[in-house]
Design a protein around this motif. Structure first.
Motif, PDB file in Angstrom:
ATOM      1  N   CYS A  14      74.594  68.149  -5.919  1.00 32.32           N
ATOM      2  CA  CYS A  14      75.348  68.863  -6.963  1.00 32.32           C
ATOM      3  C   CYS A  14      75.392  67.906  -8.139  1.00 32.32           C
TER       4      CYS A  14
ATOM      5  N   TYR B  27      77.523  67.059 -10.085  1.00 30.21           N
ATOM      6  CA  TYR B  27      78.817  66.386 -10.289  1.00 30.21           C
ATOM      7  C   TYR B  27      79.113  65.611  -8.950  1.00 30.21           C
ATOM      8  N   CYS B  28      78.933  66.371  -7.646  1.00 29.94           N
ATOM      9  CA  CYS B  28      79.517  65.721  -6.369  1.00 29.94           C
ATOM     10  C   CYS B  28      78.389  64.964  -5.808  1.00 29.94           C
TER      11      CYS B  28
ATOM     12  N   HIS C  11      78.728  75.696  -6.006  1.00 27.72           N
ATOM     13  CA  HIS C  11      79.346  74.648  -4.914  1.00 27.72           C
ATOM     14  C   HIS C  11      80.685  74.891  -4.625  1.00 27.72           C
TER      15      HIS C  11
ATOM     16  N   CYS D 154      82.907  71.233  -6.061  1.00 32.36           N
ATOM     17  CA  CYS D 154      83.603  71.352  -7.531  1.00 32.36           C
ATOM     18  C   CYS D 154      83.539  72.556  -7.999  1.00 32.36           C
TER      19      CYS D 154
HETATM   20 ZN   LIG Z   1      80.047  69.783  -6.927  1.00 31.38          ZN
END
Ligand SMILES: [Zn+2]
Lengths: 97, 200
Positions: free
Chosen positions: A5, A7-8, A57, A61
């Motif tokens: 991801c 972000y993650c 996701h 997130c």
């Molecule tokens: Zn994420």
């Protein structure tokens, strides 16, 4: 299978939900072009190889992602936020992986 | 502001919350479990492009400066903040009423404020085996270099969505839905039995 991801970071596939073929182009809502709607609903490339996909996701997130996955090896070639607006399936959007 | 008569908040963990030492503690207690019961748990979200303005508002209201980067966060005693998704932040205060402090400052042009104080339960796990027990629950890297102090993570345990913040070298605060909290707590107690745990 891991999906990175943007972000993650790398997460197990179990945290993600498949949201369908990323090559589809939705006609504008008022469109009465039946062929365009038919193509949107039914036509799939179904490639044996790199495939543009939309994933969410959902167990993290909750961002929607544009993912290029190889349908033979399950290798994830790239991930990016769907929000970025990268449309084309074949121009891989830049991502972290 | 005039003093309000606030209802007394009950813990969803109560029937399963048993202070004292449990499990295999003859050789020492390796994790301490507790419910932190913050008065305020807020979710703040910025529209795309408004993230910097929201981060500045968080700094003004809470005094906490968010570090750069995905999942960045910080805590200082009574207050904590961390990113859990793009442009979204969880802000926690020991005291009630934090939502009122943000209301009106987070304008509709900047983003949104959701008060989850009654919707989330905050569980703290601390001690030398905290990373070990957490790693049994969540498929993410809990090592300090991968999960730095103050940082936040969104993940889940068997469909129980969890936000986790590292609030100490060997301490994590876990935010779960209130409706799932008792079940999650029981599972966490079972998972801690092997290392010996104390409920405070
Ligand atoms: Zn994420």
């Amino acid at each position: 299978m891991l999906i990175t991801c943007p972000y993650c970071g790398p997460r197990d596939v179990i945290e993600f939900t498949y949201q369908g073929d990323g090559n589809r182009e939705r006609p504008q809502p008022p469109s009465q072009d039946l062929d365009a709607w038919n193509a949107y609903v039914y036509d799939r490339l179904n490639p044996a190889g790199d495939h543009n996909e939309i994933w969410q996701h959902s167990g993290g997130c909750r961002a929607h992602l544009r993912v290029v996955r190889n349908t033979i090896t399950h290798e994830i070639l790239s991930t990016a936020f769907a929000r970025g607006g990268h449309k084309s399936a074949d121009n891989r959007a830049e991502g972290r992986s | 502001m005039a003093e309000q008569q606030l209802p007394e908040r009950q813990s969803p963990l109560e029937p399963e919350y048993h202070p004292g030492s449990h499990g295999n503690f003859e050789h020492g207690i390796d994790v301490i479990l507790s419910e932190t019961r913050p008065g305020s748990i807020l979710q703040l979200a910025a529209w795309p492009g408004e993230e910097k303005r929201l981060i500045e508002i968080i700094r003004k209201v809470t005094g906490l400066t968010l570090p750069d980067g995905a999942g960045g966060g910080t805590s200082s005693g009574a207050r904590a903040v961390f990113g859990f998704a793009p442009g979204k932040f969880t802000v926690v205060d020991e005291a009630e009423g934090l939502a009122a402090a943000f209301a009106g400052i987070i304008t509709p042009a900047i983003g949104t404020l959701t008060d989850l104080s009654h919707g989330r339960t905050a569980i703290r796990i601390a001690g030398p085996k905290a990373e070990w027990v957490m790693a049994k629950f969540f498929a993410i890297d809990f090592a300090l270099p991968a999960f730095p102090l103050g940082a936040g993570r969104s993940t889940n345990h068997h469909d129980i969505f969890a936000q986790i913040q590292r609030t100490g070298a060997d301490q994590f605060d876990i935010y779960v839905f209130r409706s799932f909290a008792r079940s999650f707590w029981k599972a966490l107690c079972h998972a801690s039995e092997e290392v010996g745990y104390e409920v405070q």
